[in-house]
Design a protein around this motif. Sequence first.
Motif, PDB file in Angstrom:
ATOM      1  N   ASN A  25       0.846  -1.187   0.000  1.00 35.58           N
ATOM      2  CA  ASN A  25       0.000   0.000   0.000  1.00 35.58           C
ATOM      3  C   ASN A  25       0.883   1.239   0.000  1.00 35.58           C
ATOM      4  O   ASN A  25       1.614   1.505   0.956  1.00 35.58           O
ATOM      5  CB  ASN A  25      -0.919   0.003   1.226  1.00 35.58           C
ATOM      6  CG  ASN A  25      -1.889  -1.152   1.205  1.00 35.58           C
ATOM      7  OD1 ASN A  25      -2.358  -1.560   0.136  1.00 35.58           O
ATOM      8  ND2 ASN A  25      -2.201  -1.708   2.363  1.00 35.58           N
ATOM      9  N   ARG A  26       0.801   1.990  -1.071  1.00 38.90           N
ATOM     10  CA  ARG A  26       1.689   3.133  -1.266  1.00 38.90           C
ATOM     11  C   ARG A  26       1.289   4.334  -0.411  1.00 38.90           C
ATOM     12  O   ARG A  26       0.188   4.401   0.144  1.00 38.90           O
ATOM     13  CB  ARG A  26       1.669   3.546  -2.742  1.00 38.90           C
ATOM     14  CG  ARG A  26       0.359   4.207  -3.205  1.00 38.90           C
ATOM     15  CD  ARG A  26       0.551   4.786  -4.599  1.00 38.90           C
ATOM     16  NE  ARG A  26      -0.615   5.485  -5.113  1.00 38.90           N
ATOM     17  CZ  ARG A  26      -0.858   6.786  -4.937  1.00 38.90           C
ATOM     18  NH1 ARG A  26      -0.044   7.531  -4.221  1.00 38.90           N
ATOM     19  NH2 ARG A  26      -1.934   7.345  -5.475  1.00 38.90           N
ATOM     20  N   VAL A  70     -10.096   2.152  -0.042  1.00 40.90           N
ATOM     21  CA  VAL A  70      -9.674   0.940   0.682  1.00 40.90           C
ATOM     22  C   VAL A  70     -10.170  -0.308  -0.054  1.00 40.90           C
ATOM     23  O   VAL A  70      -9.529  -1.362  -0.020  1.00 40.90           O
ATOM     24  CB  VAL A  70     -10.187   0.971   2.145  1.00 40.90           C
ATOM     25  CG1 VAL A  70      -9.856  -0.330   2.875  1.00 40.90           C
ATOM     26  CG2 VAL A  70      -9.578   2.152   2.893  1.00 40.90           C
ATOM     27  N   ASN A  71     -11.294  -0.182  -0.743  1.00 43.51           N
ATOM     28  CA  ASN A  71     -11.802  -1.300  -1.543  1.00 43.51           C
ATOM     29  C   ASN A  71     -10.832  -1.684  -2.658  1.00 43.51           C
ATOM     30  O   ASN A  71     -10.794  -2.848  -3.074  1.00 43.51           O
ATOM     31  CB  ASN A  71     -13.163  -0.941  -2.166  1.00 43.51           C
ATOM     32  CG  ASN A  71     -14.242  -0.779  -1.120  1.00 43.51           C
ATOM     33  OD1 ASN A  71     -14.132  -1.294  -0.019  1.00 43.51           O
ATOM     34  ND2 ASN A  71     -15.298  -0.052  -1.458  1.00 43.51           N
ATOM     35  N   ASP A  72     -10.044  -0.711  -3.119  1.00 46.40           N
ATOM     36  CA  ASP A  72      -9.061  -0.986  -4.172  1.00 46.40           C
ATOM     37  C   ASP A  72      -7.977  -1.932  -3.664  1.00 46.40           C
ATOM     38  O   ASP A  72      -7.430  -2.739  -4.419  1.00 46.40           O
ATOM     39  CB  ASP A  72      -8.425   0.313  -4.665  1.00 46.40           C
ATOM     40  CG  ASP A  72      -9.460   1.331  -5.123  1.00 46.40           C
ATOM     41  OD1 ASP A  72     -10.610   0.931  -5.395  1.00 46.40           O
ATOM     42  OD2 ASP A  72      -9.121   2.527  -5.197  1.00 46.40           O
ATOM     43  N   VAL A  73      -7.670  -1.818  -2.393  1.00 48.21           N
ATOM     44  CA  VAL A  73      -6.692  -2.708  -1.752  1.00 48.21           C
ATOM     45  C   VAL A  73      -7.295  -4.093  -1.545  1.00 48.21           C
ATOM     46  O   VAL A  73      -6.688  -5.114  -1.893  1.00 48.21           O
ATOM     47  CB  VAL A  73      -6.233  -2.122  -0.407  1.00 48.21           C
ATOM     48  CG1 VAL A  73      -5.328  -3.115   0.330  1.00 48.21           C
ATOM     49  CG2 VAL A  73      -5.529  -0.793  -0.605  1.00 48.21           C
ATOM     50  N   LEU A  74      -8.477  -4.135  -1.000  1.00 50.72           N
ATOM     51  CA  LEU A  74      -9.116  -5.415  -0.694  1.00 50.72           C
ATOM     52  C   LEU A  74      -9.363  -6.246  -1.950  1.00 50.72           C
ATOM     53  O   LEU A  74      -9.265  -7.481  -1.923  1.00 50.72           O
ATOM     54  CB  LEU A  74     -10.437  -5.172   0.042  1.00 50.72           C
ATOM     55  CG  LEU A  74     -10.293  -4.579   1.448  1.00 50.72           C
ATOM     56  CD1 LEU A  74     -11.630  -4.036   1.940  1.00 50.72           C
ATOM     57  CD2 LEU A  74      -9.755  -5.628   2.415  1.00 50.72           C
ATOM     58  N   ALA A  75      -9.652  -5.572  -3.064  1.00 52.13           N
ATOM     59  CA  ALA A  75      -9.932  -6.288  -4.310  1.00 52.13           C
ATOM     60  C   ALA A  75      -8.716  -7.063  -4.804  1.00 52.13           C
ATOM     61  O   ALA A  75      -8.854  -8.062  -5.522  1.00 52.13           O
ATOM     62  CB  ALA A  75     -10.398  -5.303  -5.381  1.00 52.13           C
ATOM     63  N   GLN A 132      -3.874   2.911   5.332  1.00 52.74           N
ATOM     64  CA  GLN A 132      -4.617   2.081   4.386  1.00 52.74           C
ATOM     65  C   GLN A 132      -4.583   0.609   4.815  1.00 52.74           C
ATOM     66  O   GLN A 132      -5.565  -0.122   4.690  1.00 52.74           O
ATOM     67  CB  GLN A 132      -3.982   2.249   2.998  1.00 52.74           C
ATOM     68  CG  GLN A 132      -4.921   2.079   1.845  1.00 52.74           C
ATOM     69  CD  GLN A 132      -5.714   3.338   1.539  1.00 52.74           C
ATOM     70  OE1 GLN A 132      -5.830   4.245   2.357  1.00 52.74           O
ATOM     71  NE2 GLN A 132      -6.301   3.395   0.367  1.00 52.74           N
ATOM     72  N   THR A 133      -3.436   0.177   5.316  1.00 55.63           N
ATOM     73  CA  THR A 133      -3.268  -1.207   5.745  1.00 55.63           C
ATOM     74  C   THR A 133      -4.193  -1.535   6.907  1.00 55.63           C
ATOM     75  O   THR A 133      -4.904  -2.550   6.892  1.00 55.63           O
ATOM     76  CB  THR A 133      -1.802  -1.459   6.145  1.00 55.63           C
ATOM     77  OG1 THR A 133      -0.966  -1.314   4.987  1.00 55.63           O
ATOM     78  CG2 THR A 133      -1.615  -2.842   6.731  1.00 55.63           C
ATOM     79  N   ILE A 173       1.575  -8.004   9.074  1.00 49.81           N
ATOM     80  CA  ILE A 173       1.651  -6.706   8.411  1.00 49.81           C
ATOM     81  C   ILE A 173       2.890  -5.937   8.882  1.00 49.81           C
ATOM     82  O   ILE A 173       3.462  -6.222   9.934  1.00 49.81           O
ATOM     83  CB  ILE A 173       0.382  -5.853   8.623  1.00 49.81           C
ATOM     84  CG1 ILE A 173       0.250  -5.407  10.076  1.00 49.81           C
ATOM     85  CG2 ILE A 173      -0.849  -6.596   8.181  1.00 49.81           C
ATOM     86  CD1 ILE A 173      -0.924  -4.474  10.315  1.00 49.81           C
ATOM     87  N   ALA A 174       3.278  -4.963   8.085  1.00 52.36           N
ATOM     88  CA  ALA A 174       4.362  -4.047   8.441  1.00 52.36           C
ATOM     89  C   ALA A 174       4.013  -2.664   7.924  1.00 52.36           C
ATOM     90  O   ALA A 174       3.428  -2.535   6.842  1.00 52.36           O
ATOM     91  CB  ALA A 174       5.687  -4.512   7.837  1.00 52.36           C
TER      92      ALA A 174
END
Length: 246
Positions: free
Chosen positions: A30-31, A82-87, A114-115, A128-129
């Motif tokens: 996640n940028r 956030v949905n863009d990450v989950l997808a 975002q994470t 996670i990190a």
Amino acid sequence: FKYQVDNVEVLGYIIKPKVTKNKLPVLIYNRGGNGNFGNVNFAAMMRNLFPLAEQGFVVIGSQYRGTSTKNDDLDEFGGKDVNDVLALIDFIPHIANADENRIGMLGASRGGMQTHLAMQHTNKIKAIATIAGATDLVKELTFRPNMEKNVYVRRIPNYKENKQAELEARSVMNWVDKLSPKVPILLIHGSDDKRVSVENSIQFAKALDKHHIPHKLVVYDGDNHFLIDHKEQLESELVNWFNTYL
């Protein structure tokens, strides 16, 4: 690649070793930044992500909605984006040699927020990190007040009407008790970070300790937001962390 989320076209990317016979662990990256600022160009991939792929990880990431288009106002800075990450999680079973049972998540700067927001909606992430992540956006306004005018007002829906609620909803410090004790968290920060105060990671680590969430805090003395002086140590910490828990 391009993918659809909420009827919006989003840009993504995959980086992985060229040749492998084994299933490899996956990192969702996640940028940082917002809108077109901070998008992951090829130079950024080479600098920050290729070293992880070289160590045997498949890396997949989103540019977030609106990036590299004329409508970069679609980025809600921790809203629907956030949905863009989950997808991305749904793509992993279709990536050759990617192990869908060994997924980690790595967030840098805004990507740290975002994470944690993404983790509210999935149980498929093993570890996670975060690097220089903001954990308390309300306190951050005191440290960096120009974020309000430059980012929050522009990007967060209904910000002026619901400022406190919107910032608190994006601040993991307000829901540490909801975090899973089964997902270890690595926190990395530079002590001289002028963009996101190191206190975000220090205070978050104390809260994680209080709630018995497994974690590790690494603060690089004298380094800035981009941790340029500790690049090798940073990569080593990340690789060791995810190799341990994925």
